[in-house]
Design an enzyme around this catalytic site. Structure first.
Site, mmCIF file in Angstrom:
data_model
loop_
_atom_site.group_PDB
_atom_site.id
_atom_site.type_symbol
_atom_site.label_atom_id
_atom_site.label_comp_id
_atom_site.label_asym_id
_atom_site.label_seq_id
_atom_site.Cartn_x
_atom_site.Cartn_y
_atom_site.Cartn_z
ATOM 1 N N LYS A 1 0.381 -1.026 -0.257
ATOM 2 C CA LYS A 1 0.045 0.239 0.094
ATOM 3 C C LYS A 1 0.929 1.341 -0.053
ATOM 4 O O LYS A 1 2.159 1.268 0.689
ATOM 5 C CB LYS A 1 -0.829 0.008 1.175
ATOM 6 C CG LYS A 1 -1.959 1.291 1.008
ATOM 7 C CD LYS A 1 -2.865 1.115 2.271
ATOM 8 C CE LYS A 1 -3.512 2.011 3.213
ATOM 9 N NZ LYS A 1 -4.690 1.396 3.668
ATOM 10 N N SER B 1 -9.356 1.736 3.278
ATOM 11 C CA SER B 1 -8.715 2.443 1.765
ATOM 12 C C SER B 1 -7.869 1.645 1.312
ATOM 13 O O SER B 1 -7.464 2.349 0.396
ATOM 14 C CB SER B 1 -7.889 3.593 2.993
ATOM 15 O OG SER B 1 -6.956 2.700 3.752
ATOM 16 N N SER C 1 -9.589 -0.718 7.408
ATOM 17 C CA SER C 1 -9.076 -0.530 6.106
ATOM 18 C C SER C 1 -8.186 -1.773 5.338
ATOM 19 O O SER C 1 -8.846 -1.426 3.673
ATOM 20 C CB SER C 1 -8.310 0.741 4.972
ATOM 21 O OG SER C 1 -8.717 1.294 5.733
HETATM 22 N N1 GLN Z 1 -13.056 3.400 6.861
HETATM 23 C C1 GLN Z 1 -12.734 3.873 8.301
HETATM 24 C C2 GLN Z 1 -11.682 5.370 7.540
HETATM 25 O O1 GLN Z 1 -12.348 6.044 6.696
HETATM 26 C C3 GLN Z 1 -11.562 3.209 8.252
HETATM 27 C C4 GLN Z 1 -10.075 3.194 7.617
HETATM 28 C C5 GLN Z 1 -8.712 2.070 7.646
HETATM 29 O O2 GLN Z 1 -8.790 1.525 8.730
HETATM 30 N N2 GLN Z 1 -7.641 2.948 7.172
HETATM 31 O O3 GLN Z 1 -11.814 6.118 8.720
#
Ligand code: GLN
Length: 469
Positions: free
Chosen positions: A77, A152, A176
């Site tokens: 990532k 994400s 994410s």
């Molecule tokens: N969807 C969650 C957020 O927007 C999770 C993000 C993550 O785990 N980095 O914060």
């Protein structure tokens, strides 16, 4: 062709059924073929080919010197640092930034002869659930037309889904790794907080962030998670607790579900159906299913979004155009700060920085930040109680299926609310894994997750190995 497991790859390489160079060529071809999905922001073609060639030579000359991950091709990532490579967290503010060191997790993978094949797309600074908040544009789910892939770590999930690598590294602050895994029909694992070093992971919310692993096979995900785990002097929150091997003696588990799930109107009926089917399968395999009350559900999302935005506002203050981040021209220092941050960050990130500053401001600190910390403590304590009665908790990963790109961009609250089942694990610091289980009528994948108490990843792997996905 079905994607190969690590074991199959290593067996094939040793038996010379195929060479490592051919294997890398296979993944590179898939990457080219799926370019339109926008999963990769950079492909390390030359490096990967050179590394494959070196592994082929070792296989011929000194096979005993091969590391445990020889031939394993991994995507990373775009918020994890790799020495000499750009890392941008899919943000404009970091365009052109090259890392001078590798994250501890990357070092550990490379020590074991893994091949890093490229950087994957994500939501900017890992903030989002759809991979639509990226300076590179959205990553598209390989399963249908124009559907979000989750986020994400969306590029990570699609890179595995489309067989562009064996394993992907993502990061999980509130789901994410698990939610995009669920949207793309692959496995996603978030380890216990402190299991994997965060050194070299661009910080979003430091008391929640963990690097996680995506793959096709439980055994593969387990192997890589184990290798990247361990105490690290570069991250004081890492633990030296051993990573237990799944026990061969415990083959039946007590699995808790929440009473509140069955009455939750927000869950898509087909997801609920798959979830119940899995519970039935587990029962028939001799596991005990127990229903517990978890009446703190209403506090989960508010606590998560207050605490993570607060931490993000502090973590992202370093990107000011002076210390970090691209500098925009301005008439004085304040103007430079304002212009660099206004132009460098996207809307979602700015929204969160502003929310974070608000909840930390002197007039509101007690009402928001402190209250959210108290809620986090209550949630942790309650989960601990559940784990005194059960080995594992089983929940859907996401209450909703993937949606069409662009359709929820103006409805952020509904997207935040859909994080309800994943953020729990990060609030409590516990490990969790999402598995593909069943599909919607229209063929879209469904993900179900299991959680265990801290440092008991072994229970997650032990159980999920038995599930017929
Ligand atoms: N969807 C969650 C957020 O927007 C999770 C993000 C993550 O785990 N980095 O914060």
């Amino acid at each position: 062709m079905t994607p190969k497991s690590i074991e199959e790859i290593q067996r094939g390489l040793k038996a010379q059924t195929f060479s490592c160079s051919q294997l890398v060529e296979h993944y590179l071809t898939n990457i080219r073929q799926h370019k339109g999905l926008n999963a990769f922001v950079e492909v390390f073609e030359q490096d990967a080919k050179e590394k494959a060639h070196a592994i082929d030579q070792k296989l011929g000359n000194a096979p005993e010197s091969l590391g445990d991950l020889f031939g394993v091709v991994i995507s990373v990532k775009d918020n994890i640092c790799i020495e000499g490579k750009q890392v941008t967290a899919a943000s404009d503010i970091l365009q052109g930034f090259t890392s001078t060191f590798s994250a501890t997790a990357i070092q550990k993978l490379e020590e074991q002869d893994a091949i890093i094949i490229g950087r994957t797309n994500c939501d900017e600074f890992a903030m989002g659930s759809s991979n639509e908040h990226s300076v590179y544009g959205p990553t598209i789910n390989g399963v249908g037309t124009n559907l979000v892939c989750g986020g994400s770590s969306g590029g990570a999930a699609v890179s595995v889904q489309t067989d562009c690598c064996t394993i992907a590294l993502g990061s999980d602050t509130g789901g994410s790794v698990r939610q995009p895994a669920a949207f793309c029909g692959v496995i996603g694992m978030k380890p216990t907080y402190g299991r994997v070093s965060r050194h070299g992971l661009l910080a979003y919310a430091s008391s929640f962030d963990q690097i996680g692993v995506l793959g096709h096979k439980v055994q593969d995900v387990e192997k890589v998670t184990r290798i990247i785990s361990g105490e690290d002097r570069m991250d004081a929150t890492t633990s030296n607790r051993p990573f237990p091997t799944p026990s061969s003696t415990q083959d039946s588990f007590k699995i808790a579900t929440f009473r509140q799930i069955n009455t939750n109107e927000g869950i898509h009926p087909e997801i609920l159906q798959s979830y119940q089917q899995l519970l039935e399968q587990l029962k028939s395999q001799g596991h005990e299913i127990t229903t517990v009350d978890f009446d703190l559900m209403d506090f989960v999302i508010p606590a998560y979004y207050v605490l993570t935005t607060a931490e993000a506002s502090s973590n992202l203050s370093r990107y000011d155009g002076i210390r970090y981040g691209n500098r925009k021209a301005g008439k004085d220092l304040e103007d430079i700060y304002r212009k660099s941050r206004t132009e460098g960050f996207g809307t979602e990130v700015k929204k969160r920085i502003m929310t974070g500053n608000f909840v930390l401001s002197s007039g509101y600190y007690d009402a928001y930040f402190q209250k959210a910390q108290q809620a986090r403590r209550l949630i942790r304590n309650r989960l601990q109680e559940v784990f005194s009665e059960a080995d594992l908790i089983c929940l859907p990963t996401s209450p909703t299926p993937p949606w069409k790109i662009g359709t929820k961009i103006n409805d952020p609250i509904s997207v935040y609310l859909a994080d309800i089942f994943t953020v729990l694990a990060n609030l409590a610091g516990i490990p969790a894994i999402s598995l593909p289980y069943g599909t919607h009528k229209n063929g879209l994948p469904i993900g179900i997750q299991f959680m265990a108490e801290t440092f008991r990843e072994d229970k997650l792997f032990q159980l999920t190995r038995q599930i017929d996905m």
